[in-house]
Design a protein around this motif. Structure first.
Motif, PDB file in Angstrom:
ATOM      1  N   SER A  55     -10.404  39.234  -8.420  1.00  0.00           N
ATOM      2  CA  SER A  55     -10.269  40.375  -9.546  1.00  0.00           C
ATOM      3  C   SER A  55      -9.258  41.391  -8.731  1.00  0.00           C
ATOM      4  CB  SER A  55     -11.439  40.879  -9.632  1.00  0.00           C
ATOM      5  OG  SER A  55     -12.235  39.833 -10.581  1.00  0.00           O
ATOM      6  N   ASP A  57      -7.493  45.183  -9.023  1.00  0.00           N
ATOM      7  CA  ASP A  57      -7.168  46.380  -9.702  1.00  0.00           C
ATOM      8  C   ASP A  57      -5.867  46.880  -9.115  1.00  0.00           C
ATOM      9  OD1 ASP A  57      -7.153  49.017 -10.805  1.00  0.00           O
ATOM     10  OD2 ASP A  57      -9.147  49.446 -10.339  1.00  0.00           O
ATOM     11  N   SER A  59      -4.281  49.188 -11.026  1.00  0.00           N
ATOM     12  CA  SER A  59      -3.857  50.366 -11.916  1.00  0.00           C
ATOM     13  C   SER A  59      -3.325  51.519 -11.226  1.00  0.00           C
ATOM     14  CB  SER A  59      -4.928  50.530 -12.731  1.00  0.00           C
ATOM     15  OG  SER A  59      -6.208  50.940 -12.108  1.00  0.00           O
ATOM     16  N   SER A 185      -8.045  37.529 -12.450  1.00  0.00           N
ATOM     17  CA  SER A 185      -8.041  38.839 -13.319  1.00  0.00           C
ATOM     18  C   SER A 185      -7.443  40.030 -12.727  1.00  0.00           C
ATOM     19  CB  SER A 185      -9.588  39.157 -13.785  1.00  0.00           C
ATOM     20  OG  SER A 185     -10.238  39.731 -12.952  1.00  0.00           O
ATOM     21  N   THR A 187      -6.504  44.114 -13.397  1.00  0.00           N
ATOM     22  CA  THR A 187      -6.375  45.259 -14.332  1.00  0.00           C
ATOM     23  C   THR A 187      -5.060  46.202 -14.061  1.00  0.00           C
ATOM     24  OG1 THR A 187      -8.790  45.599 -14.341  1.00  0.00           O
ATOM     25  CG2 THR A 187      -7.525  47.589 -14.770  1.00  0.00           C
ATOM     26  N   GLN A 190      -2.651  51.686 -18.217  1.00  0.00           N
ATOM     27  CA  GLN A 190      -2.635  51.656 -19.596  1.00  0.00           C
ATOM     28  C   GLN A 190      -1.649  50.990 -20.396  1.00  0.00           C
ATOM     29  OE1 GLN A 190      -4.507  55.211 -21.175  1.00  0.00           O
ATOM     30  NE2 GLN A 190      -4.740  54.643 -23.276  1.00  0.00           N
ATOM     31  N   ARG A 203      -6.827  39.321 -23.099  1.00  0.00           N
ATOM     32  CA  ARG A 203      -6.832  40.702 -22.858  1.00  0.00           C
ATOM     33  C   ARG A 203      -7.854  41.442 -23.414  1.00  0.00           C
ATOM     34  NH1 ARG A 203      -1.373  44.129 -21.781  1.00  0.00           N
ATOM     35  NH2 ARG A 203      -2.257  46.058 -21.027  1.00  0.00           N
ATOM     36  N   ASP A 206      -7.156  46.940 -20.549  1.00  0.00           N
ATOM     37  CA  ASP A 206      -5.896  46.641 -19.757  1.00  0.00           C
ATOM     38  C   ASP A 206      -6.400  45.714 -18.429  1.00  0.00           C
ATOM     39  OD1 ASP A 206      -3.949  48.465 -20.776  1.00  0.00           O
ATOM     40  OD2 ASP A 206      -5.430  50.043 -20.400  1.00  0.00           O
ATOM     41  N   THR A 207      -7.487  44.918 -18.923  1.00  0.00           N
ATOM     42  CA  THR A 207      -7.746  43.886 -18.051  1.00  0.00           C
ATOM     43  C   THR A 207      -7.409  42.334 -18.515  1.00  0.00           C
ATOM     44  OG1 THR A 207      -9.587  45.110 -16.893  1.00  0.00           O
ATOM     45  CG2 THR A 207      -9.694  42.810 -16.713  1.00  0.00           C
ATOM     46  N   THR A 209      -7.386  38.249 -17.937  1.00  0.00           N
ATOM     47  CA  THR A 209      -7.821  37.094 -17.343  1.00  0.00           C
ATOM     48  C   THR A 209      -6.936  35.753 -17.745  1.00  0.00           C
ATOM     49  OG1 THR A 209      -9.412  36.656 -19.006  1.00  0.00           O
ATOM     50  CG2 THR A 209     -10.196  37.998 -17.371  1.00  0.00           C
TER      51      THR A 209
END
Length: 646
Positions: A55, A57, A59, A185, A187, A190, A203, A206-207, A209
């Motif tokens: 995972s 992130d 963002s 996954s 993120t 936005q 989706r 905003d994540t 997979t």
């Protein structure tokens, strides 16, 4: 170092009893142990722990940071988990995994921290101690995108990002990467659009997979994501996915979008088979994120200058990377030299056949660009002219270094700039390899009366087993055998002489056999002019023997050229020309006048804190390479560059 002076008598005595280079027996003298540093061969077996959850992130575009959580399941009784960071990266041809960008690394199990250490003989290897009863180990770390170009390639801006999985993940040691299952996954900021060749996208907010995939395919499926994005269908199961610095850069005219469609048609016609189920041309229209052209099996990472779609004719010089990387799906990803296929990203790659992998890709990238109209024929001819000029007059290093020896340059030089590239050579397996393949094409065409050419080799060698998107390796002998099946010839000697031997003639015979010749003019050809304008530099390499940036600073010099022999090297700045402040027009005018008046060119130059007046006794005028047809009729090169799809 502290240096003491011994009395003369003692010093003389030591000289008598201790021969030069020998050690006195009383000194300490360690013995080296045998290091256990042989690369272990992984097993073609599944990772027994199960599916790894990765995972990311992505963002935080404000700080250009990717935050990673990776959950690695382990089998009962595991006491030690060994994880590797990818080192030998596909398409890089070298061990350049940016491990320094991995920071704040922490391992936990059941919420409790675990002890870990880095292998002293392999700093890409992490050894984690695992307590009894542990079923999964969680790795948390950050991958820091470079923020300025001096730190490396920028992969994240406030408008877009280029996520490459291998730069922000670890994988368990001991197994083929194709046998390690991963559930990815990501993120993103936005509302951003996300493009990748991965399947099974879902989706939530905003994540995003995707379906569980093997680690090898994951690494081969990067992401382009952006605030300003657009997707077009440009062929059956082929998409053009573009992200841009601003929406205006995505406004491509329909007739120019059609050129990408024709590119797909021409590639299908050339190879006669596909080795992907779908394909994504990932394209970044930017001068903020770092430039890239990197091949993948079902996608490619490409970068154009921001205006390359909306100022199509003006930016024609900038369009070739897409055709080059598309060819790589067949040449480099499906067909791959046996030494460049590896079972994981720890096993060293062997680059000696890059003159096929990259050389023929360079060749077909040029040809398909012309056949599809992605680039004008005149632009492609200009590209060939510049390559031919380099090997004809601009590279004394050919006397000591073969093309094949340059295939090791990604490893030995890591694509850093050379002080004197004309002497040292760089990765010439690309362009000299391409010119060699042009000669091979013309040998086949002339030998068969025009009924066959290198197109037939491409179909036979790269177009095998339609629909197969695995990997099929080859060696030198298979290349020779396939060429011989197309047209009987001593291909082994041909390739050995052109590519493995030093001091060969300039590789212009293919151009000449194809009905063209290298000529020199006072104005740059269309490709050369566009490239100079795009990079904002002045190319005087074939006149004064140097290139200058926008401020008159020397960025490269020709070994044994006029500027070099006058003492001008990289970093020197031309301040004035004939007593007049430097400008591109001023120095061009001075070169032209020196030819007419047969007088030296006087330069005021600055190197460090020193100013010098240097006179260069050069009278050859401005010289830029072009290719010209030898006659008015259609030539062999014209036929090669013409479309073949219906």
């Amino acid at each position: 170092m502290l240096i003491r002076t011994a009395p003369l008598a003692l010093a003389t005595a030591l000289l008598v009893v201790t021969p030069a280079g020998a050690r006195p027996e009383a000194n300490s003298a360690p013995l080296a142990p045998q290091l256990q540093d042989a690369t272990p061969l992984p097993l073609d077996t599944p990772w027994p722990g199960g599916t790894i959850k990765l995972s990311i992130d992505a963002s935080d575009t404000q700080r250009s940071v990717y935050r990673v959580t990776e959950t690695i399941p382990v089998t009962a009784g595991t006491t030690e988990l060994v994880l590797l960071f990818p080192e030998w990266l596909p398409g890089n041809h070298a061990p350049r995994g940016p491990i320094a960008q991995l920071s704040n690394i922490r391992f936990t199990a059941g919420g409790k921290p675990l002890s870990w250490k880095r292998d002293t003989l392999d700093v890409y290897r992490f050894v984690v101690s695992v307590p009894a009863g542990t079923r999964e180990v969680v790795a948390n770390f950050v991958h820091t995108s470079p923020i300025t170009g001096s730190e490396g390639r920028i992969t994240m801006t406030q408008e877009m990002l280029n996520l490459q999985w291998e730069k922000m993940s670890l994988y368990p040691e001991g197994h083929y990467t194709r046998r390690i299952a991963v559930a990815p996954s990501v993120t993103v900021p936005q509302g951003w659009e996300v493009f990748t060749a991965l399947d099974g996208k879902a989706r939530k907010g905003d994540t995003l997979t995707w379906a569980t995939i093997d680690y090898e395919t994951l690494v081969d499926s990067p992401i382009f994501a952006g605030k300003y994005a657009k997707q077009w269908e440009v062929g059956e199961n082929v998409r053009l996915d573009a992200v841009a610095d601003a929406p205006k850069y995505l406004a491509i005219a329909p007739e120019n979008l059609a050129r990408f469609e024709r590119l797909v048609d021409e590639a299908d016609a050339l190879f006669g088979a596909r080795h992907f189920d779908h394909y994504d041309i990932l394209l970044a229209m930017t001068d903020r994120m770092g430039g890239i052209g990197l091949e993948h099996h079902r996608s490619a990472e490409n970068q154009y200058e921001p205006t390359a779609l909306i100022k199509w004719d003006e930016m024609d010089w900038d369009h070739n990377v897409v055709s080059h990387e598309l060819v790589h799906s067949w040449n480099g990803k499906f067909r791959r030299p046996e030494g460049l296929w590896t079972p994981d990203y720890r096993t060293p790659m062997q680059d000696d056949l890059l003159w096929v992998y990259e050389g023929q890709t360079q060749f077909w990238g040029w040809i398909l660009a012309a056949r599809s109209g992605l680039q004008k024929k005149e632009t492609v001819l200009g590209t060939l002219a510049l390559a031919a000029a380099n090997y004809s007059e601009g590279q004394p290093g050919r006397a000591w270094r073969s093309v094949q020896d340059t295939t090791y340059d990604p490893i030995v030089n890591a694509r850093r700039p050379h002080p004197y590239p004309s002497l040292q050579r760089s990765e010439d397996y690309y362009t000299e390899g391409a010119l060699t393949w042009l000669e091979a094409d013309q040998i086949i065409r002339q030998g068969t009366g025009g009924t066959r050419g290198l197109d037939d080799f491409a179909k036979a060698f790269f177009g095998k087993t339609d629909g197969d998107w695995g990997q099929l390796t080859y060696d030198f002998e298979e290349v020779v055998a396939t060429l011989s099946a197309i047209y009987p010839y001593d291909w082994a000697s041909f390739l050995d002489t052109r590519l493995r031997q030093r001091g060969q003639p300039a590789p212009v015979r293919g151009i000449e056999m194809a009905g063209y010749q290298l000529v020199w003019k006072e104005e740059p050809n269309p490709y050369h002019k566009g490239r100079m304008g795009g990079a904002n530099y002045l190319d005087l390499f074939y006149s004064l023997g140097m290139n200058l940036d926008k401020d008159g600073k020397v960025v490269s010099t020709l070994w044994d050229g006029p500027a070099f022999n006058a003492g001008i090297i990289n970093g020197t700045q031309v301040v004035a020309v004939g007593g007049i402040a430097y400008s591109q027009d001023t120095i061009r005018d001075a070169i032209t006048a020196a030819k007419a008046e047969q007088r030296p060119i006087e330069l005021l130059v600055k190197r460090g804190e020193r100013y010098d007046t240097i006179a260069i006794d050069y009278h050859g005028g401005l010289r830029y390479p072009w290719l010209e047809a030898k006659g008015s009729e259609v030539q062999g090169l014209d036929r090669l560059l013409a479309p073949i799809s219906g």
